[in-house]
Design an enzyme around this catalytic site. Sequence first.
Site, PDB file in Angstrom:
ATOM      1  N   LYS A 216      -9.062  13.135  -5.695  1.00  0.00           N
ATOM      2  CA  LYS A 216      -7.872  13.452  -6.515  1.00  0.00           C
ATOM      3  C   LYS A 216      -7.486  14.917  -6.313  1.00  0.00           C
TER       4      LYS A 216
ATOM      5  N   VAL B  23     -25.956   3.324 -21.781  1.00  0.00           N
ATOM      6  CA  VAL B  23     -25.537   4.725 -21.935  1.00  0.00           C
ATOM      7  C   VAL B  23     -26.265   5.551 -20.866  1.00  0.00           C
ATOM      8  N   TYR B  24     -25.459   6.239 -20.023  1.00  0.00           N
ATOM      9  CA  TYR B  24     -26.069   7.013 -18.947  1.00  0.00           C
ATOM     10  C   TYR B  24     -26.770   8.260 -19.514  1.00  0.00           C
TER      11      TYR B  24
ATOM     12  N   GLU C  80      -7.675   4.704  -6.401  1.00  0.00           N
ATOM     13  CA  GLU C  80      -8.998   4.207  -6.793  1.00  0.00           C
ATOM     14  C   GLU C  80      -9.431   5.143  -7.918  1.00  0.00           C
ATOM     15  N   SER C  81      -9.881   4.569  -9.054  1.00  0.00           N
ATOM     16  CA  SER C  81     -10.007   5.406 -10.256  1.00  0.00           C
ATOM     17  C   SER C  81     -11.400   5.471 -10.874  1.00  0.00           C
TER      18      SER C  81
ATOM     19  N   THR D 177      -7.149   5.717  -0.105  1.00  0.00           N
ATOM     20  CA  THR D 177      -5.988   5.588  -1.008  1.00  0.00           C
ATOM     21  C   THR D 177      -5.591   6.922  -1.635  1.00  0.00           C
TER      22      THR D 177
ATOM     23  N   THR E  76      -5.999  14.028 -12.722  1.00  0.00           N
ATOM     24  CA  THR E  76      -7.068  13.967 -13.716  1.00  0.00           C
ATOM     25  C   THR E  76      -7.646  15.334 -14.033  1.00  0.00           C
ATOM     26  N   ASP E  77      -8.218  15.457 -15.224  1.00  0.00           N
ATOM     27  CA  ASP E  77      -8.914  16.713 -15.571  1.00  0.00           C
ATOM     28  C   ASP E  77     -10.207  16.879 -14.777  1.00  0.00           C
ATOM     29  N   GLU E  78     -10.697  15.774 -14.144  1.00  0.00           N
ATOM     30  CA  GLU E  78     -11.975  15.862 -13.427  1.00  0.00           C
ATOM     31  C   GLU E  78     -11.906  16.804 -12.229  1.00  0.00           C
TER      32      GLU E  78
ATOM     33  N   TYR F 179     -14.731  10.764  -6.323  1.00  0.00           N
ATOM     34  CA  TYR F 179     -13.436  10.454  -6.949  1.00  0.00           C
ATOM     35  C   TYR F 179     -12.650  11.730  -7.216  1.00  0.00           C
TER      36      TYR F 179
ATOM     37  N   ASP G 242       0.847  -1.202   0.000  1.00  0.00           N
ATOM     38  CA  ASP G 242       0.000   0.000   0.000  1.00  0.00           C
ATOM     39  C   ASP G 242       0.879   1.246   0.000  1.00  0.00           C
TER      40      ASP G 242
ATOM     41  N   ALA H 156     -13.036  14.696  -6.044  1.00  0.00           N
ATOM     42  CA  ALA H 156     -12.713  15.418  -4.803  1.00  0.00           C
ATOM     43  C   ALA H 156     -11.472  14.807  -4.147  1.00  0.00           C
TER      44      ALA H 156
HETATM   45  P1  NAD Z   1      -6.572   1.578 -12.372  1.00  0.00           P
HETATM   46  O1  NAD Z   1      -7.768   1.587 -11.469  1.00  0.00           O
HETATM   47  O2  NAD Z   1      -6.623   0.788 -13.629  1.00  0.00           O
HETATM   48  O3  NAD Z   1      -5.280   1.084 -11.557  1.00  0.00           O
HETATM   49  C1  NAD Z   1      -4.976   1.529 -10.287  1.00  0.00           C
HETATM   50  C2  NAD Z   1      -3.827   0.681  -9.765  1.00  0.00           C
HETATM   51  O4  NAD Z   1      -3.470   1.177  -8.451  1.00  0.00           O
HETATM   52  C3  NAD Z   1      -4.168  -0.791  -9.590  1.00  0.00           C
HETATM   53  O5  NAD Z   1      -3.109  -1.592 -10.055  1.00  0.00           O
HETATM   54  C4  NAD Z   1      -4.348  -0.945  -8.076  1.00  0.00           C
HETATM   55  O6  NAD Z   1      -4.055  -2.259  -7.611  1.00  0.00           O
HETATM   56  C5  NAD Z   1      -3.357   0.082  -7.558  1.00  0.00           C
HETATM   57  N1  NAD Z   1      -3.683   0.574  -6.213  1.00  0.00           N
HETATM   58  C6  NAD Z   1      -4.891   0.988  -5.746  1.00  0.00           C
HETATM   59  N2  NAD Z   1      -4.791   1.375  -4.476  1.00  0.00           N
HETATM   60  C7  NAD Z   1      -3.489   1.233  -4.120  1.00  0.00           C
HETATM   61  C8  NAD Z   1      -2.759   1.488  -2.940  1.00  0.00           C
HETATM   62  N3  NAD Z   1      -3.360   1.970  -1.825  1.00  0.00           N
HETATM   63  N4  NAD Z   1      -1.442   1.249  -2.922  1.00  0.00           N
HETATM   64  C9  NAD Z   1      -0.810   0.745  -4.026  1.00  0.00           C
HETATM   65  N5  NAD Z   1      -1.462   0.460  -5.168  1.00  0.00           N
HETATM   66  C10 NAD Z   1      -2.778   0.713  -5.221  1.00  0.00           C
HETATM   67  O7  NAD Z   1      -6.266   3.107 -12.666  1.00  0.00           O
HETATM   68  P2  NAD Z   1      -5.787   3.793 -14.023  1.00  0.00           P
HETATM   69  O8  NAD Z   1      -6.955   4.020 -14.890  1.00  0.00           O
HETATM   70  O9  NAD Z   1      -4.624   3.076 -14.528  1.00  0.00           O
HETATM   71  O10 NAD Z   1      -5.356   5.235 -13.449  1.00  0.00           O
HETATM   72  C11 NAD Z   1      -4.025   5.432 -12.961  1.00  0.00           C
HETATM   73  C12 NAD Z   1      -3.929   6.846 -12.428  1.00  0.00           C
HETATM   74  O11 NAD Z   1      -4.260   7.770 -13.457  1.00  0.00           O
HETATM   75  C13 NAD Z   1      -4.891   7.153 -11.282  1.00  0.00           C
HETATM   76  O12 NAD Z   1      -4.238   7.975 -10.350  1.00  0.00           O
HETATM   77  C14 NAD Z   1      -6.042   7.905 -11.937  1.00  0.00           C
HETATM   78  O13 NAD Z   1      -6.658   8.794 -11.034  1.00  0.00           O
HETATM   79  C15 NAD Z   1      -5.299   8.655 -13.033  1.00  0.00           C
HETATM   80  N6  NAD Z   1      -6.085   8.965 -14.220  1.00  0.00           N
HETATM   81  C16 NAD Z   1      -6.730   7.978 -14.915  1.00  0.00           C
HETATM   82  C17 NAD Z   1      -7.420   8.301 -16.086  1.00  0.00           C
HETATM   83  C18 NAD Z   1      -8.135   7.262 -16.897  1.00  0.00           C
HETATM   84  O14 NAD Z   1      -8.798   7.616 -17.879  1.00  0.00           O
HETATM   85  N7  NAD Z   1      -8.043   5.994 -16.577  1.00  0.00           N
HETATM   86  C19 NAD Z   1      -7.458   9.636 -16.530  1.00  0.00           C
HETATM   87  C20 NAD Z   1      -6.822  10.625 -15.761  1.00  0.00           C
HETATM   88  C21 NAD Z   1      -6.110  10.269 -14.629  1.00  0.00           C
HETATM   89  O1  DAU Z   2     -11.354  12.434 -17.224  1.00  0.00           O
HETATM   90  C1  DAU Z   2     -10.418  11.569 -16.647  1.00  0.00           C
HETATM   91  C2  DAU Z   2     -11.144  10.459 -15.903  1.00  0.00           C
HETATM   92  O2  DAU Z   2     -11.713   9.625 -16.886  1.00  0.00           O
HETATM   93  C3  DAU Z   2     -10.241   9.663 -14.971  1.00  0.00           C
HETATM   94  O3  DAU Z   2      -9.747  10.494 -13.963  1.00  0.00           O
HETATM   95  C4  DAU Z   2     -10.995   8.486 -14.355  1.00  0.00           C
HETATM   96  O4  DAU Z   2     -10.104   7.698 -13.581  1.00  0.00           O
HETATM   97  C5  DAU Z   2     -11.580   7.658 -15.467  1.00  0.00           C
HETATM   98  O5  DAU Z   2     -12.364   6.617 -14.920  1.00  0.00           O
HETATM   99  C6  DAU Z   2     -12.443   8.529 -16.387  1.00  0.00           C
HETATM  100  O6  DAU Z   2     -13.630   8.994 -15.723  1.00  0.00           O
HETATM  101  P1  DAU Z   2     -15.036   8.992 -16.472  1.00  0.00           P
HETATM  102  O7  DAU Z   2     -16.107   8.977 -15.475  1.00  0.00           O
HETATM  103  O8  DAU Z   2     -15.085  10.041 -17.522  1.00  0.00           O
HETATM  104  O9  DAU Z   2     -14.890   7.571 -17.232  1.00  0.00           O
HETATM  105  P2  DAU Z   2     -15.917   6.366 -17.463  1.00  0.00           P
HETATM  106  O10 DAU Z   2     -15.264   5.431 -18.422  1.00  0.00           O
HETATM  107  O11 DAU Z   2     -16.446   5.808 -16.183  1.00  0.00           O
HETATM  108  O12 DAU Z   2     -17.119   7.082 -18.205  1.00  0.00           O
HETATM  109  C7  DAU Z   2     -16.909   7.816 -19.403  1.00  0.00           C
HETATM  110  C8  DAU Z   2     -18.248   8.435 -19.787  1.00  0.00           C
HETATM  111  O13 DAU Z   2     -19.159   7.397 -20.144  1.00  0.00           O
HETATM  112  C9  DAU Z   2     -18.903   9.192 -18.644  1.00  0.00           C
HETATM  113  O14 DAU Z   2     -19.583  10.324 -19.166  1.00  0.00           O
HETATM  114  C10 DAU Z   2     -19.916   8.194 -18.083  1.00  0.00           C
HETATM  115  C11 DAU Z   2     -20.317   7.399 -19.303  1.00  0.00           C
HETATM  116  N1  DAU Z   2     -20.686   5.994 -19.054  1.00  0.00           N
HETATM  117  C12 DAU Z   2     -19.815   5.226 -18.347  1.00  0.00           C
HETATM  118  C13 DAU Z   2     -20.120   3.909 -18.080  1.00  0.00           C
HETATM  119  C14 DAU Z   2     -19.173   3.053 -17.280  1.00  0.00           C
HETATM  120  C15 DAU Z   2     -21.868   5.487 -19.573  1.00  0.00           C
HETATM  121  O15 DAU Z   2     -22.647   6.194 -20.246  1.00  0.00           O
HETATM  122  N2  DAU Z   2     -22.159   4.177 -19.311  1.00  0.00           N
HETATM  123  C16 DAU Z   2     -21.355   3.379 -18.573  1.00  0.00           C
HETATM  124  O16 DAU Z   2     -21.718   2.177 -18.356  1.00  0.00           O
END
Ligand code: NAD
Ligand code: DAU
Length: 357
Positions: free
Chosen positions: A162, A214-215, A82-83, A98, A132-134, A158, A57, A160
């Site tokens: 980040k 689709v949400y 947590e993502s 986390t 993240t851009d969120e 989420y 961790d 908040a």
């Molecule tokens: P992911 O959920 O696929 O992977 C997260 C990883 O972190 C996993 O391997 C998990 O086991 C590990 N993890 C979780 N809690 C942990 C802890 N306490 N200690 C050590 N390891 C831990 O996430 P992702 O989509 O690969 O995103 C990676 C990073 O990028 C995150 O910080 C996320 O906020 C950021 N991000 C993701 C996106 C996206 O679109 N996926 C976009 C912008 C930013």
């Molecule tokens: O913008 C960066 C972020 O993008 C990252 O920081 C996050 O870790 C990553 O999960 C992602 O967040 P989103 O909420 O944008 O991603 P997600 O794939 O969950 O959803 C993308 C869009 O699609 C969002 O508007 C919600 C919608 N959606 C998602 C799911 C899972 C649906 O309409 N139906 C679905 O079942």
Amino acid sequence: MILVTGGCGFIGSAFVLRWLAQSQEPLLNLDLLTYAGHPGNLAAVQGDARYHFCRGDIGDAALVAKLLAEHKPRAIVNFAAESHVDRSIADPLAFARTNVMGTLGLLQEALAYWRALDAGAAAAFRFVHVSTDEVFGSLAPDAAAFSETHPYQPNSPYSASKAASDHFVRAWHHTYGFPALITNCSNNYGPRQFPEKLIPLMVHNALRGLPLPVYGDGQQVRDWLFVDDHCSALEAVLERGRVGETYNIGGRSERTNLQVVHTICSVLDELRPQAHGAPHAQLVKHVTDRPGHDRRYAIDDRKIEAELHWRPAVAFEQGIRATIEWYLANADWVESVTSGSYRQWVERQYKGLAKAA
Ligand code: NAD
Ligand code: DAU
């Protein structure tokens, strides 16, 4: 060597694979292996003498201190988090643990380690925090894209969490002079993304003839960034970014969710048509919207282009096809990650939504 956290997740594993393909420098991966972490993502580098793994961790101070003392990294790239926004709505405390407390614990140990380095090593040390851009909140359809100075207005548990982590990283630089940099990037897509997120979920369901949920009206806009482009941007920030700065990273590919889903459907119609010949788009099902759903994200990436000469290389249509082809060719991977706990999540998340739609 460098220390990467969360390297068994989607983006972290892409970064690790790319790093070891391009560089001789060893890499230590610290990952807790939550439901989102899959060691199989890194099967290609198991046995590589440059690759080191520790399950643990980021918030475990004793473990992090021990790893830093033993491996003496010149940099830390923090992906661990947590993502998933929908999970943060269901279980916000896990995100505080986390993303907030874990990052804070990691910062504490990294600061102590950095302070004990000799002057040369301390000057070269970097801590890159992947965010993240969120954190910037939601944009109106015609509003200017997020720049690095856009106010923080996180809307989900989420984002908040980040945002809180970003604030701590910023404070570590401002207060202690700690050499940190923050990246805020848009939605990633590509191989090995866990099928809870929009694109892999849609591919997964479409291949099984299941509804494509689709949400709301599906008109929410995201800026899609191919994961390898994100990794190359992170390398640029790590090697050439200015300490204390934040860099926005985007894909220059704004699409509505419905556009994304329809693109996936047409690529699948071509590559893997349904047995009865009906188009996959017939599976689209509008379901109850996500609570507090952000309407639009968009990235102004002029700073990283001007300072670090980085820009995305992969167009959305090219990247989405490559991604779908990867999922078609890696059914075993999908099978291995969609275990009982995945099925429980899908059941819990989508059953009520479909009924209410
Ligand atoms: P992911 O959920 O696929 O992977 C997260 C990883 O972190 C996993 O391997 C998990 O086991 C590990 N993890 C979780 N809690 C942990 C802890 N306490 N200690 C050590 N390891 C831990 O996430 P992702 O989509 O690969 O995103 C990676 C990073 O990028 C995150 O910080 C996320 O906020 C950021 N991000 C993701 C996106 C996206 O679109 N996926 C976009 C912008 C930013
Ligand atoms: O913008 C960066 C972020 O993008 C990252 O920081 C996050 O870790 C990553 O999960 C992602 O967040 P989103 O909420 O944008 O991603 P997600 O794939 O969950 O959803 C993308 C869009 O699609 C969002 O508007 C919600 C919608 N959606 C998602 C799911 C899972 C649906 O309409 N139906 C679905 O079942």
